[in-house]
Write a protein that holds these residues in place. Structure first.
Motif, PDB file in Angstrom:
ATOM      1  N   LEU B  19     -97.668  63.558 113.141  1.00  0.00           N
ATOM      2  CA  LEU B  19     -97.689  64.947 113.728  1.00  0.00           C
ATOM      3  C   LEU B  19     -96.481  64.664 114.823  1.00  0.00           C
ATOM      4  O   LEU B  19     -95.508  65.794 115.179  1.00  0.00           O
ATOM      5  CB  LEU B  19     -98.800  65.564 114.420  1.00  0.00           C
ATOM      6  N   PHE B  22     -93.158  64.469 113.591  1.00  0.00           N
ATOM      7  CA  PHE B  22     -92.501  65.563 113.246  1.00  0.00           C
ATOM      8  C   PHE B  22     -91.982  66.607 114.256  1.00  0.00           C
ATOM      9  O   PHE B  22     -90.987  67.175 114.429  1.00  0.00           O
ATOM     10  CB  PHE B  22     -93.499  66.413 112.541  1.00  0.00           C
ATOM     11  N   ILE B  23     -92.882  66.435 115.446  1.00  0.00           N
ATOM     12  CA  ILE B  23     -92.530  67.371 116.475  1.00  0.00           C
ATOM     13  C   ILE B  23     -91.253  66.763 117.217  1.00  0.00           C
ATOM     14  O   ILE B  23     -90.302  67.733 117.484  1.00  0.00           O
ATOM     15  CB  ILE B  23     -93.614  67.325 117.678  1.00  0.00           C
ATOM     16  N   LEU B  26     -88.330  67.459 114.843  1.00  0.00           N
ATOM     17  CA  LEU B  26     -88.126  69.378 115.127  1.00  0.00           C
ATOM     18  C   LEU B  26     -87.296  69.552 116.373  1.00  0.00           C
ATOM     19  O   LEU B  26     -86.088  70.334 116.585  1.00  0.00           O
ATOM     20  CB  LEU B  26     -89.420  69.859 115.099  1.00  0.00           C
ATOM     21  N   LYS B  27     -87.665  68.937 117.592  1.00  0.00           N
ATOM     22  CA  LYS B  27     -87.135  69.192 118.816  1.00  0.00           C
ATOM     23  C   LYS B  27     -85.672  68.371 118.780  1.00  0.00           C
ATOM     24  O   LYS B  27     -84.937  68.903 119.529  1.00  0.00           O
ATOM     25  CB  LYS B  27     -87.904  68.621 119.859  1.00  0.00           C
ATOM     26  N   LYS B  29     -83.467  68.476 116.487  1.00  0.00           N
ATOM     27  CA  LYS B  29     -82.817  69.464 115.474  1.00  0.00           C
ATOM     28  C   LYS B  29     -82.466  68.815 114.313  1.00  0.00           C
ATOM     29  O   LYS B  29     -81.268  68.989 113.847  1.00  0.00           O
ATOM     30  CB  LYS B  29     -81.527  69.933 116.295  1.00  0.00           C
ATOM     31  N   PHE B  31     -83.584  69.645 111.656  1.00  0.00           N
ATOM     32  CA  PHE B  31     -84.131  70.402 110.218  1.00  0.00           C
ATOM     33  C   PHE B  31     -82.984  71.612 110.395  1.00  0.00           C
ATOM     34  O   PHE B  31     -83.308  72.510 109.616  1.00  0.00           O
ATOM     35  CB  PHE B  31     -85.482  70.910 110.525  1.00  0.00           C
ATOM     36  N   GLU B  32     -81.753  71.245 111.100  1.00  0.00           N
ATOM     37  CA  GLU B  32     -80.740  72.412 111.096  1.00  0.00           C
ATOM     38  C   GLU B  32     -79.845  72.673 109.745  1.00  0.00           C
ATOM     39  O   GLU B  32     -79.474  73.421 109.504  1.00  0.00           O
ATOM     40  CB  GLU B  32     -79.965  72.082 112.283  1.00  0.00           C
ATOM     41  N   ASP B  33     -79.861  71.440 108.965  1.00  0.00           N
ATOM     42  CA  ASP B  33     -79.017  71.370 107.926  1.00  0.00           C
ATOM     43  C   ASP B  33     -79.631  70.701 106.755  1.00  0.00           C
ATOM     44  O   ASP B  33     -79.135  69.430 106.286  1.00  0.00           O
ATOM     45  CB  ASP B  33     -77.824  70.773 108.351  1.00  0.00           C
ATOM     46  N   PRO B  34     -80.736  71.164 106.125  1.00  0.00           N
ATOM     47  CA  PRO B  34     -81.459  70.224 105.223  1.00  0.00           C
ATOM     48  C   PRO B  34     -80.467  69.852 104.006  1.00  0.00           C
ATOM     49  O   PRO B  34     -80.393  68.836 103.328  1.00  0.00           O
ATOM     50  CB  PRO B  34     -82.351  71.178 104.587  1.00  0.00           C
ATOM     51  N   SER B  35     -79.624  71.021 103.380  1.00  0.00           N
ATOM     52  CA  SER B  35     -78.838  70.666 102.388  1.00  0.00           C
ATOM     53  C   SER B  35     -77.767  69.633 102.604  1.00  0.00           C
ATOM     54  O   SER B  35     -77.502  68.920 101.837  1.00  0.00           O
ATOM     55  CB  SER B  35     -78.362  71.716 101.465  1.00  0.00           C
ATOM     56  N   GLY B  36     -77.312  69.829 103.994  1.00  0.00           N
ATOM     57  CA  GLY B  36     -76.249  68.741 104.186  1.00  0.00           C
ATOM     58  C   GLY B  36     -76.813  67.298 104.435  1.00  0.00           C
ATOM     59  O   GLY B  36     -76.034  66.372 103.752  1.00  0.00           O
ATOM     60  N   ASP B  37     -78.197  66.999 105.060  1.00  0.00           N
ATOM     61  CA  ASP B  37     -78.551  65.803 104.882  1.00  0.00           C
ATOM     62  C   ASP B  37     -78.853  65.250 103.719  1.00  0.00           C
ATOM     63  O   ASP B  37     -78.794  64.139 103.231  1.00  0.00           O
ATOM     64  CB  ASP B  37     -79.953  65.872 105.971  1.00  0.00           C
ATOM     65  N   ARG B  40     -75.498  64.094 102.483  1.00  0.00           N
ATOM     66  CA  ARG B  40     -74.985  63.074 103.345  1.00  0.00           C
ATOM     67  C   ARG B  40     -75.472  61.500 102.646  1.00  0.00           C
ATOM     68  O   ARG B  40     -74.689  60.824 102.815  1.00  0.00           O
ATOM     69  CB  ARG B  40     -75.134  63.124 104.655  1.00  0.00           C
TER      70      ARG B  40
END
Lengths: 730, 52
Positions: B19, B22-23, B26-27, B29, B31-37, B40
């Motif tokens: 957890l 995950f936090i 998240l903090k 950032k 999860f800003e570009d899932p398809s990019g990651d 990549r």
């Protein structure tokens, strides 16, 4: 920004300093960076980027440009953010990206900053993560209880579950509690009231049972409810956030600046600062920022976005031009007659805004489901409570247990996921095909479409002409035409420039608004308007070349947008009626209708005619999909049941439409209609699935046979089936 | 059953680590570009040597 730029650089320095030999280099580089002025941040939309190779190509190309410090392509948003020195402009970057084969548009970084940090989305994701953690741990403990843990062990497990579950429900359940409270305060029963009640009842009863050492606790159900419902909520939010950021991105596409002449000097100014009476300079290729009268220069203007005419119109001193028209051949100086909110462009946009607010609100399937669902659930739960109170002669604990079980079981896990799961899956599919859904309900409306109305110029055609009678000319005429054409940026000239190897001509001179003349073998040759060349004009779009008194006529047809034929064929195959309506001349509209096999077409239509057609179809009970790009289409776009416009459309048209076509290709429109119909079917199936599950589980809960294990199984199974069903979209 | 007094805290601790990770992600950032990651990792740019 001033402070942020040096910070961004630190990781790289660290990396370099790790190599001892290079230890000196970074400091020198750092110094150089410090001397340079403050970095500018540019944001560009790159709609066609879609794969790993795209990332490499785009980032490498941008980074190779001098002055660029960092570039990162966000593939999810199809947007590249570039840190660079102020000398680097967005136009340079667009050119660089075009060089490697990607179309790019400048975005106003200021307008977009709000969406960069999607606080609400991250907040939901955080709650979702916490709920997931608790769900897994509580489930672990619950399984021990279900497998037969007894007395002290069971009580201890219940207590640990309570310690995990209660804070989770309080933290993760907040979005539901808040919106339930908001609904109750205005005296309504939303979907969130039964959810909150179920969460509250499940937690408090379980706590009570734990204190009493009872055998059934619903902690797992409470956190599971939280998790699945938050998942639905998050998906829903994502779809909306994408739509909203898309709308902002489209607004940011129009960077409103104009060149104003102040005491003879050119100054760049924001359009909002231009006043009536100012002199504005419009270069060839530029769009008129204001309404005005030409005071200097001669040129041709492209009015297709406003009227749908595909032929450029002559503009000389005294010609009245409107904002939104494109200047083609020569520079023009305008005296402003109306700017900003007064300009005809804005008046049209305002009309659209009025029409927009009058548009009847569409009630989504989910809203209709919630409308009968909430009262029914409460009624059932209270009825169960009343019945068991009467039956057991006032056993409050038993009765409240059963009514809580009913609430937990009917809780709309599947219902909460039924719509968002399908919508997310469908809009993700469409986005990958290059379609952006601006309005969340557009998908459902698109599913009901039976008539598709297309605009011509700029929609089915690119507004770029294509020569049609090259075969009729001798090679030497073609090479002469190509030579003359290469001297101009007029659309007709550009279409001719590459048809043959240019002949050797001298003294090429463009006469703005008329044509091009040059010397060929000592004689004067001219290509351009019929009257100027000395020819009889023909009926279709054409340019005229005179050599030795002989006139050669080159005719043109509008170049079809890529994928237009596929889109029309796909729509026809789905049994939709296709109509074509355009403001252009009969000749060119008929020509296009034949090429595309559209039987039903109208030419010379005014904006009001388009509106009347769409309204009439709507009144006759049809659901109309309007596809258009110009200002003359906006009223029709707004009046239609659902509307699509290409990204190249005017701001007002894009605002008026529900879906925007991001790339040049038009074929995705056919897919969009097909996928939306499929999505609607999946949503209805999902409703059916959750209804079926309730039909079995609710009677069991009502007669008091529901166990925590049973409800946990039913809840997770129904949620998973619903999500899997959503993924079946093709 | 005494083993539970070790196993339960251990499982909660491990879950808590997850957890916390995950936090943190998240903090920062991530999860800003899932398809990019996702794409990549397929890039071949720095296969031979690490990014300088």
């Amino acid at each position: 920004m001033t402070i942020a730029a040096p910070h961004e650089f630190e990781p790289e320095q660290g990396g370099m300093a790790a190599c001892p030999a290079c230890a000196v280099v970074p400091s020198a580089k750092e110094l150089a960076e410090r001397v340079k002025p403050i970095a500018a941040r540019l944001m560009l939309s790159v709609p066609m980027a879609h794969c790993a190779a795209c990332i490499s190509t785009v980032e490498a190309a941008v980074l190779a440009t001098p002055g660029v410090r960092s570039a990162r392509l966000n593939l999810t948003l199809k947007r590249i953010s570039i840190e660079a020195t102020p000398e680097v402009t967005a136009a340079d970057m667009v050119a660089v990206l075009k060089g490697v084969g990607y179309e790019a548009h400048e975005l106003d970084a200021g307008l977009l900053s709000a969406t960069e940090t999607d606080k609400q989305g991250r907040d939901l994701l955080m709650r979702l993560g916490v709920a997931f953690f608790s769900m897994m741990n509580v489930m672990l403990l619950s399984i021990a209880v279900w497998s037969g843990a007894e007395s002290a062990t069971r009580d201890m497990f219940h207590w640990i579950s309570a310690l995990i579950a209660l804070p989770t429900v309080i933290f993760a359940g907040q979005p539901f509690f808040k919106s339930a409270w908001a609904a109750l305060r205005v005296g309504r029963l939303g979907m969130d009231v039964p959810i909150s009640l179920a969460l509250f009842l499940a937690s408090s009863i379980s706590l009570y049972e734990t204190i009493e050492g009872g055998s059934h606790a619903y902690f797992d159900a409470a956190v599971m409810l939280c998790f699945f419902l938050l998942l639905g909520r998050y998906l829903d939010h994502r779809t909306r956030a994408v739509a909203r950021s898309a709308a902002e991105e489209l607004a940011a596409l129009e960077v409103p600046r104009a060149r104003v002449l102040v005491e003879g000097a050119e100054v760049e100014r924001a359009i909002s600062e231009i006043a009536v009476g100012d002199l504005v300079l419009v270069r060839p290729g530029g769009r008129m920022p204001v309404d005005g009268v030409v005071t200097q220069g001669a040129s041709e203007v492209d009015r297709s976005l406003l009227t749908g005419e595909s032929l450029p119109v002559f503009a000389g001193v005294g010609t009245v031009v409107s904002a939104g028209e494109v200047n083609l051949t020569g520079p023009l100086t305008l005296r402003v007659t109306a700017a900003g909110a007064e300009s005809s462009l804005h008046r049209m946009a305002d009309l659209v805004a009025v029409a927009e607010s009058a548009r009847t609100k569409y009630t989504t399937l989910a809203e209709r489901a919630a409308a009968w669902y909430s009262p029914l659930v409460h009624l059932l739960s209270f009825a169960a409570f009343g019945f068991w109170m009467w039956k057991t002669g006032g056993d409050f604990r038993h009765a409240i247990n059963i009514s809580a079980a009913v609430l937990i079981i009917t809780c709309p896990c599947a219902l909460g996921l039924a719509v968002p799961a399908v919508v997310t899956s469908a809009s993700g599919k469409l986005f990958r095909k290059g379609l952006l859904i601006k309005d969340g309900t557009a998908l459902e409306r698109l599913a009901r479409v039976d008539v598709v109305v297309f605009d011509k110029t700029g929609t089915l055609t690119l507004g770029a002409p294509e020569p049609t009678n090259l075969d009729a000319h001798a090679p030497h005429v073609l090479s002469l035409a190509a030579a003359l054409a290469s001297g101009s940026s007029h659309p007709l000239a550009r279409a001719l420039a590459a048809v043959a190897a240019p002949a050797a001509v001298s003294d090429v001179r463009e006469v703005p608004g008329y044509g091009i003349e040059a010397r060929f073998g000592g004689k004067l040759v001219r290509m351009g308007r019929a009257a100027w060349v000395g020819a009889d004009p023909v009926d279709v779009t054409a340019t005229y070349l005179s050599v030795d008194g002989v006139v050669h006529v080159f005719t043109f047809a509008d170049q079809l947008r890529q994928g237009a034929e596929d889109a029309i064929a796909a729509l026809k195959a789905q049994g939709k009626t296709i109509k074509l309506i355009s403001g252009d001349t009969t000749g060119s509209v008929a020509d296009l209708a034949v090429r595309l096999g559209i039987a039903d077409w109208t030419a010379g239509a005014l904006p009001a005619d388009k509106l009347a057609l769409v309204r009439g179809l709507g009144a006759a009970g049809h659901h109309v999909l309007m596809v258009g790009d110009g200002l003359n289409d906006t009223a029709a776009l707004t009046a239609a049941y659902v509307s699509i416009s290409p990204a190249s459309a005017l701001d007002a048209a894009r605002t008026a439409s529900d879906i925007v076509l991001l790339g040049q290709n038009m074929a995705p429109i056919g897919d969009a209609v097909r996928i939306s119909a499929q999505a609607k079917r999946r949503i209805l199936e999902n409703f059916g699935l959750s209804a079926a599950y309730n039909a079995i589980a609710v009677p069991i809960a009502l007669i008091g046979l529901a166990t925590p294990l049973g409800s946990a199984l039913a809840m997770s199974l129904s949620s998973i089936t619903v999500s899997l069903n959503a993924l079946r979209l093709k | 059953m005494e083993i539970l007094s070790i196993l339960i805290p251990a499982s909660l601790l491990l879950g808590g680590c997850g957890l916390a990770a995950f936090i943190w992600a998240l903090k920062s950032k991530q999860f800003e570009d899932p398809s990019g990651d996702a794409n990549r990792i397929l890039m071949k740019d720095w296969d031979d040597h690490p990014k300088p």
